[in-house]
Design a protein around this motif. Structure first.
Motif: not given
Length: 131
Positions: A1-22
């Motif tokens: 996984m490239t550095e950009q793909e890893l950053q996108d994945l971590e952003r996706m996880v953050a969005v999903a976790v925030n949606a759950l916490e909301d």
């Protein structure tokens, strides 16, 4: 996984976790599954207190991921509300009622070892045992 793909994945996880916490999701757990399967790199498991909340949590994850520009492959389980799944490719989100989560124990399947108990200690309580 490239550095950009890893950053996108971590952003996706953050969005999903925030949606759950909301929506007040409980016991949110993020698992790195990249070493166990090539199908997805992260799994999030969360609990909701009612079928209505499980549905709302899964819907909020789907809506927020789409709004952030991520593509959703599918979602399932919104009808019953006991276990809903959102598949966003490299991220799979499971939202379950606590009894369903306890019964299927997918954390142990994907996350590693279950806690060990000393010989002679009483067995931990599980919702599936109380019938």
């Amino acid at each position: 996984m490239t550095e950009q793909e890893l950053q996108d994945l971590e952003r996706m996880v953050a969005v999903a976790v925030n949606a759950l916490e909301d929506i007040k999701g409980k016991d949110i757990l993020v698992l790195n599954t990249s070493h166990k399967t090539p199908l997805f790199a992260r799994m999030i498991i969360a609990s909701g207190d009612s079928t209505r909340q499980v549905k709302a949590l899964a819907n909020n994850v789907a809506v927020d991921l789409k709004a952030a520009g991520f593509e959703l492959l599918s979602s399932e389980g919104e009808n019953s509300g006991e276990w809903a799944l959102v598949d966003a490719g490299d991220l799979v989100v499971h939202v379950m009622l606590p009894a369903v989560r306890d019964f299927y124990d997918i954390e142990a399947l994907w996350g590693g070892e279950k806690p060990s108990f000393h010989a002679g200690a009483s067995k931990p309580w599980h919702a599936a045992d109380s019938q």
